[in-house]
Every structure is written in structure tokens, then in C-alpha cells.
Design a protein around this motif. Structure first.
Motif, mmCIF file in Angstrom:
data_model
loop_
_atom_site.group_PDB
_atom_site.id
_atom_site.type_symbol
_atom_site.label_atom_id
_atom_site.label_comp_id
_atom_site.label_asym_id
_atom_site.label_seq_id
_atom_site.Cartn_x
_atom_site.Cartn_y
_atom_site.Cartn_z
ATOM 1 N N THR A 34 52.436 -42.050 17.661
ATOM 2 C CA THR A 34 52.434 -41.034 18.721
ATOM 3 C C THR A 34 51.206 -40.139 18.651
ATOM 4 O OG1 THR A 34 54.847 -41.037 18.554
ATOM 5 C CG2 THR A 34 53.850 -39.307 19.862
ATOM 6 N N LEU A 35 50.818 -39.735 17.445
ATOM 7 C CA LEU A 35 49.647 -38.869 17.307
ATOM 8 C C LEU A 35 48.405 -39.564 17.846
ATOM 9 C CD1 LEU A 35 48.186 -36.358 16.306
ATOM 10 C CD2 LEU A 35 48.054 -37.427 14.036
ATOM 11 N N THR A 88 49.657 -30.587 18.964
ATOM 12 C CA THR A 88 49.353 -32.019 19.013
ATOM 13 C C THR A 88 49.214 -32.616 17.618
ATOM 14 O OG1 THR A 88 48.223 -31.715 21.133
ATOM 15 C CG2 THR A 88 47.796 -33.762 19.962
ATOM 16 N N TYR A 104 52.949 -33.574 16.423
ATOM 17 C CA TYR A 104 53.240 -34.986 16.627
ATOM 18 C C TYR A 104 53.171 -35.795 15.331
ATOM 19 C CZ TYR A 104 53.466 -34.644 21.694
ATOM 20 O OH TYR A 104 53.839 -34.333 22.972
ATOM 21 N N TRP A 126 56.468 -34.845 13.420
ATOM 22 C CA TRP A 126 57.636 -35.303 14.174
ATOM 23 C C TRP A 126 57.739 -36.829 14.122
ATOM 24 C CZ3 TRP A 126 61.409 -32.177 15.622
ATOM 25 C CH2 TRP A 126 62.345 -32.600 16.554
#
Length: 285
Positions: free
Chosen positions: A167-168, A217, A221, A224
Motif C-alpha cells: 500500500t505504501l 502517507t 500506510y 497500517w
């Protein structure tokens, strides 16, 4: 869940919740479109260390246009003059029921009974704000935030098609999309001298912009995503309901924002609806 991971969840919730106050502070010095361009331009050096996700460019561009660009263009415009930071942190979460509704229409997904009830409750809470515009959010501000939530929800549909991915890395690569279009819109709609505006920013303005870019961000991210890799989604995602709670608390502490009883009622109803949407019934063995 071990205490270490609970601490990491608390760190992410604090970063994402306080993010809205930082946005409000940055918008005192930078207009919305220029802020979007600057916020994502700061992330571009990370492209050198993060490998591009193995998905099509069309999906990366769609996520960049919908989640990174459109969502924040609408949200920043609302925060500029029409909505408080605390309330915006709550209302933008309407993206959750919107995502469910769009998934029904686009993918034919079925809605569970609790999800349907949660949708109705969340929309009822939204109706409270619609009938009391002029307090912590104006009618224009409410519409702008809802447009931002809709952009986020549309981006979520693209994410559903993408599947499992870093995701990052995805959101950093999607950061290629906003800077030039938002810079052009800033020159056309906000100021013909955007670089003079950037040069005149104070240390507080720069700290707020960097905090928004890095905390939400990079920090948010990455942690998470790691938590979702170690634990079931049902054990992690419900904590996201704390984001608007933290957002309103930080905005009250730093910006002195106060919500009316009607705002608090509407917010409580929306949170109740979102909580119902998050509930996952146990499957029989």
C-alpha cells in the motif's frame, strides 16, 4: 493482539486523526490546489527507494486521480473556509457507506443486514448536518466533503480490483499524478504566482505540510499495512473508527474548535452507523 501492535495502532490513529488539524494550519498559508500539489510533490523522492507495484499504470493513475488528487482537492477546499478540522475528520468517513453502495452497483456485492442498518444510521446522521448547515460546517463545505468522500469511495473500487499490494509503494507511486494538474489549477484559479506563495511560507506552514505528507502517507500506510499483514482485517480495521474521535479532540485542543450539541448528535449517529458496518458476524465452525 500484543501490546506493541496496540501501541502501533494508537500511533497511526493519532497521526491520521491529528492530520486534519495540520491541514487546517497549512491552509492558512497555502490555497487548496497548491497544497495538494505541494503535499504530493514532497513524496516523489521516495520513488527512488520504493519499487513500483506490479499493477498496470492505468490503476496507479486512477488511484492517484481519485484518492490522492480529487479527494484532497475537495477536502482542502472545504477546510479552507467552510468546515472545521474536527468535523471534516468525521464527515470524510462517509466514504465507508459510499464504498458499500458503489460495490453493490458495480460488483453486485450483497449487503449484510448489519451493513444495511449501518448505512441507514450513517445517512441519518449525515441528514442532521444537512439540516443544520451553518455551524461547524456550511452547506458548501458539506457538499465539498461529500465529493471528497465520493472520490475516495470510487478509488476504493479500483483498490478492490488491484488486490493485495504494498500500500505504501502504491500511494507513493500514485503521488506522481497530483502535482502538475493541481499546480496548473492553482495558477488558473488561485494565484498566478504559486512559487511566490511557497517562498513566503513560514516554518509553521512548512512543518504542517511535511507532517501531512509524511505522517499520513509514509508513517500511516507503512504501519497500517504491516498490521494488516500480521492480523486479520476484522481485528485491525475497527480501530479506524477512532480517527474522527482523535481528530475532533486534537482540533479542540490546538485550534479551539467546539461543536454544537446538534453537531455532536450527528457525529454520534454517524459513528454508530460506521460501527455497525464494521461488525463481522462469526461464522460457525
Amino acid at each position: 493482539m500484543p501490546p506493541r501492535d496496540l501501541g502501533l495502532i494508537a500511533l497511526v490513529i493519532l497521526a491520521w486523526g491529528s492530520n486534519f488539524t495540520a491541514m487546517k494550519l497549512a491552509l492558512e498559508e497555502v490555497p487548496p490546489f497548491l497544497f495538494v500539489a505541494l503535499r504530493f510533490a514532497i513524496l516523489l523522492p521516495l520513488l527512488a527507494v520504493l519499487k513500483r507495484p506490479t499493477i498496470g499504470w492505468g490503476q496507479i493513475i486512477a488511484i492517484g486521480a481519485l484518492i490522492n488528487m480529487a479527494q484532497f482537492a475537495f477536502l482542502f477546499a472545504a477546510l479552507r473556509a467552510d468546515a472545521s478540522a474536527g468535523l471534516a475528520s468525521l464527515l470524510i468517513q462517509i466514504q465507508a457507506p459510499l464504498t458499500i453502495l458503489l460495490s453493490m452497483l458495480v460488483f453486485g456485492e450483497r449487503v449484510r443486514v448489519l451493513q444495511g442498518l449501518g448505512l441507514i444510521v450513517a445517512l441519518a446522521g449525515l441528514g442532521v448536518f444537512a439540516t443544520s448547515a451553518g455551524g461547524a460546517v456550511t452547506g458548501v463545505g458539506l457538499i465539498l466533503i461529500l465529493m471528497g468522500a465520493l472520490s475516495w469511495a470510487l478509488g476504493n473500487l479500483v483498490l478492490k480490483r488491484v488486490g493485495r499490494v504494498n500500500t505504501l509503494a502504491l500511494f507513493v507511486w500514485a503521488s506522481l499524478v497530483p502535482p502538475l494538474p493541481m499546480l496548473g489549477m492553482s495558477i488558473f484559479f488561485e494565484s498566478s504566482a504559486p512559487f511566490a506563495t511557497i517562498a513566503a511560507m513560514s516554518a509553521q506552514g512548512w512543518m504542517a505540510v511535511i507532517y501531512v505528507a509524511v505522517a499520513s502517507t509514509v508513517l500511516g500506510y507503512s504501519i497500517w499495512g504491516a498490521l494488516l499483514a500480521r492480523h486479520p482485517a476484522a481485528a485491525v480495521t475497527p480501530f479506524a473508527l477512532l480517527i474522527p474521535v482523535v481528530g475532533m479532540a486534537v482540533a479542540a485542543a490546538i485550534l479551539g474548535e467546539r461543536l454544537t450539541p446538534r453537531d455532536l448528535l450527528g457525529g454520534a449517529i454517524i459513528l454508530a452507523g460506521l460501527a455497525l458496518i464494521q461488525i463481522r458476524p462469526r461464522r460457525p465452525r
